[in-house]
Scaffold this motif. Structure first.
Motif, short mmCIF file in Angstrom:
data_model
loop_
_atom_site.label_atom_id
_atom_site.label_comp_id
_atom_site.label_asym_id
_atom_site.label_seq_id
_atom_site.Cartn_x
_atom_site.Cartn_y
_atom_site.Cartn_z
N PHE A 171 0.83 -1.22 0.00
CA PHE A 171 0.00 0.00 0.00
C PHE A 171 0.86 1.26 0.00
O PHE A 171 0.33 2.37 -0.15
CB PHE A 171 -0.93 0.02 1.21
CG PHE A 171 -0.20 0.06 2.53
CD1 PHE A 171 0.08 1.26 3.15
CD2 PHE A 171 0.24 -1.12 3.14
CE1 PHE A 171 0.78 1.31 4.35
CE2 PHE A 171 0.94 -1.08 4.34
CZ PHE A 171 1.20 0.13 4.94
N VAL A 172 2.17 1.11 0.18
CA VAL A 172 3.08 2.25 0.18
C VAL A 172 3.61 2.46 -1.23
O VAL A 172 4.12 1.53 -1.86
CB VAL A 172 4.25 2.02 1.16
CG1 VAL A 172 5.26 3.17 1.09
CG2 VAL A 172 3.73 1.86 2.58
N GLU A 173 3.47 3.67 -1.72
CA GLU A 173 3.86 3.97 -3.11
C GLU A 173 5.31 4.41 -3.23
O GLU A 173 5.94 4.22 -4.26
CB GLU A 173 2.94 5.07 -3.66
CG GLU A 173 3.02 5.28 -5.15
CD GLU A 173 2.51 4.09 -5.97
OE1 GLU A 173 2.83 4.03 -7.17
OE2 GLU A 173 1.80 3.24 -5.40
N ALA A 174 5.84 5.01 -2.16
CA ALA A 174 7.21 5.52 -2.20
C ALA A 174 7.78 5.56 -0.80
O ALA A 174 7.04 5.63 0.19
CB ALA A 174 7.25 6.91 -2.83
N CYS A 175 9.10 5.54 -0.71
CA CYS A 175 9.75 5.72 0.59
C CYS A 175 11.02 6.55 0.40
O CYS A 175 11.63 6.56 -0.67
CB CYS A 175 10.06 4.39 1.26
SG CYS A 175 11.14 3.28 0.34
N TYR A 176 11.39 7.26 1.45
CA TYR A 176 12.57 8.12 1.41
C TYR A 176 13.31 7.97 2.73
O TYR A 176 12.82 7.31 3.67
CB TYR A 176 12.18 9.57 1.15
CG TYR A 176 11.42 10.23 2.28
CD1 TYR A 176 12.07 11.06 3.19
CD2 TYR A 176 10.05 10.03 2.44
CE1 TYR A 176 11.38 11.66 4.24
CE2 TYR A 176 9.35 10.63 3.47
CZ TYR A 176 10.02 11.44 4.36
OH TYR A 176 9.33 12.02 5.40
N THR A 177 14.48 8.57 2.83
CA THR A 177 15.28 8.48 4.05
C THR A 177 15.77 9.87 4.45
O THR A 177 15.61 10.84 3.71
CB THR A 177 16.50 7.57 3.85
OG1 THR A 177 17.47 8.25 3.02
CG2 THR A 177 16.13 6.24 3.18
N SER A 178 16.40 9.92 5.60
CA SER A 178 17.12 11.15 5.96
C SER A 178 18.37 11.26 5.10
O SER A 178 18.76 10.32 4.40
CB SER A 178 17.50 11.12 7.44
OG SER A 178 16.35 11.12 8.26
N ALA A 179 19.01 12.42 5.16
CA ALA A 179 20.20 12.65 4.33
C ALA A 179 21.10 13.67 5.00
O ALA A 179 20.66 14.47 5.83
CB ALA A 179 19.79 13.16 2.95
N ASN A 236 14.07 5.10 8.70
CA ASN A 236 14.97 5.76 9.67
C ASN A 236 16.42 5.40 9.37
O ASN A 236 17.09 4.69 10.12
CB ASN A 236 14.59 5.36 11.09
CG ASN A 236 13.28 5.98 11.52
OD1 ASN A 236 13.02 7.15 11.25
ND2 ASN A 236 12.43 5.19 12.16
N GLU A 237 16.90 5.90 8.27
CA GLU A 237 18.27 5.67 7.80
C GLU A 237 18.81 6.97 7.24
O GLU A 237 18.04 7.85 6.81
CB GLU A 237 18.29 4.61 6.68
CG GLU A 237 17.54 3.32 6.97
CD GLU A 237 18.37 2.33 7.76
OE1 GLU A 237 19.57 2.61 7.95
OE2 GLU A 237 17.82 1.29 8.15
N ILE A 238 20.12 7.10 7.21
CA ILE A 238 20.78 8.17 6.46
C ILE A 238 21.53 7.48 5.33
O ILE A 238 22.50 6.76 5.57
CB ILE A 238 21.73 9.00 7.33
CG1 ILE A 238 20.97 9.68 8.46
CG2 ILE A 238 22.44 10.06 6.48
CD1 ILE A 238 21.85 10.49 9.40
N THR A 239 21.09 7.71 4.11
CA THR A 239 21.63 6.95 2.97
C THR A 239 22.31 7.82 1.92
O THR A 239 22.96 7.29 1.02
CB THR A 239 20.49 6.18 2.27
OG1 THR A 239 19.57 7.14 1.70
CG2 THR A 239 19.74 5.28 3.22
N THR A 240 22.14 9.14 2.05
CA THR A 240 22.38 10.02 0.91
C THR A 240 23.07 11.30 1.36
O THR A 240 22.87 11.74 2.49
CB THR A 240 21.01 10.38 0.26
OG1 THR A 240 20.37 9.18 -0.15
CG2 THR A 240 21.15 11.33 -0.89
N VAL A 241 23.84 11.90 0.46
CA VAL A 241 24.40 13.23 0.69
C VAL A 241 23.88 14.17 -0.40
O VAL A 241 24.02 13.88 -1.60
CB VAL A 241 25.94 13.24 0.68
CG1 VAL A 241 26.47 14.66 0.82
CG2 VAL A 241 26.47 12.35 1.80
#
Length: 301
Positions: free
Chosen positions: A116-124, A199-204
């Motif tokens: 049911f989730v269309e997208a997800c994002y993370t902290s950066a 709840n992750e940091i994956t990106t700069v």
């Protein structure tokens, strides 16, 4: 999008190549006729066991070039998306980079487990190129539905942290008029389902003077114009979505218009764009009218 990202492109590509997945990954790259040697660097990289690299072929005068002239810079983005064949799409500009080798795997696992989730994002991390300082972009919105995304607006997530389902959707004409393509995209995505945060940091995310929007922070006039563009985006999106959330969108439009007026943007409405004033409350409209009369008296003295 890797246009004129020669200084940063290696770090962007290598952040993809470190990804550890139990599925095949296709890296689709669209260079928008850079003249800084960017494309030559990109073509140095080769496929790995689990990652294939697809550099889109483009030459001046071809069908891409002709369509790009008509639709503008965001056609580069939509053309890249149209060439993505996988079930999921993860976005990455050529000046940002991924630092977690399990970024893609974590996001695919989450979307597979939550249909049911269309997208997800993370902290950066946000890296300021001028000062060298690094801060955390920490969005505290673990679960958002479509109405909440309308309310939050764009900018609550870092684009390079986003993954969404590839529904092969056709981009509407209004998408190409948006200054914030990520805002238009997340509105469209959220029509199909929820958007969740991991709840992750994956990106700069790299903040520098060459970024499209970096100069907006200190320029009130440009910022007001961008806000007005957001108003136009929301009203176009309202029609596109068959007024599904008409009252929510009109409240958001009213809020943005008030912020433009409070930021000294009254001239945007005195010169043109008067039709937008109907979205203000009576109290806000009367305040606008009073300020407009005051400015007229001041200019005539």
């Amino acid at each position: 999008d890797v246009y004129k990202r020669q200084k940063y492109i290696r770090q962007a590509i290598e952040g993809v190549l470190i990804q550890q997945t139990d599925f095949q990954v296709e890296l689709v790259i669209g260079d928008d006729f850079s003249d800084d040697g960017n494309l030559e660097i990109i073509k140095e990289y080769k496929n790995t066991d689990n990652i294939s690299i697809n550099v889109l072929e483009r030459t001046a005068g071809d069908s891409y070039w002709q369509e790009r002239k008509k639709k503008g810079r965001l056609y580069n983005f939509t053309n890249i998306i149209d060439n993505c064949k996988g079930n999921y799409i993860a976005l990455l500009d050529g000046d940002d980079y991924w630092i977690d080798p399990l970024k893609l795997q974590k996001q695919v696992d989450y979307l597979e487990s939550n249909p049911f989730v269309e997208a997800c994002y993370t902290s950066a991390y946000v890296l300021n190129e001028n000062s060298g300082k690094k801060s955390i972009h920490e969005a505290n919105y673990p679960k958002l539905n479509h109405k909440e995304i309308i309310s939050k607006g764009g900018g609550f997530f870092i684009t390079a942290s986003l993954m969404y389902r590839n529904n092969k959707a056709t981009f509407p004409d209004f998408f190409y008029k948006a200054q914030g393509g990520d805002h238009a995209l997340i509105l469209m995505i959220s029509l199909n389902g929820a958007v969740h945060k991991l709840n992750e940091i994956t990106t700069v995310y790299r903040l520098h003077n060459e970024g499209i929007y970096s100069s907006l922070r200190d320029d009130r006039a440009k910022l007001n114009l961008r806000k007005l563009n957001t108003v136009e985006l929301l009203l176009d999106f309202n029609k596109f979505s068959n007024m599904k959330n008409d009252s929510q969108i009109k409240r958001k439009v009213s809020s943005i218009l008030r912020s433009i007026l409070s930021n000294g943007g009254i001239k945007l409405f005195l010169n043109k764009n008067l039709e937008y004033l109907k979205y203000l409350s009576l109290r806000d409209f009367l305040g606008f009218f009073k300020e407009a009369i005051g400015k007229k008296k001041l200019s005539s003295n």
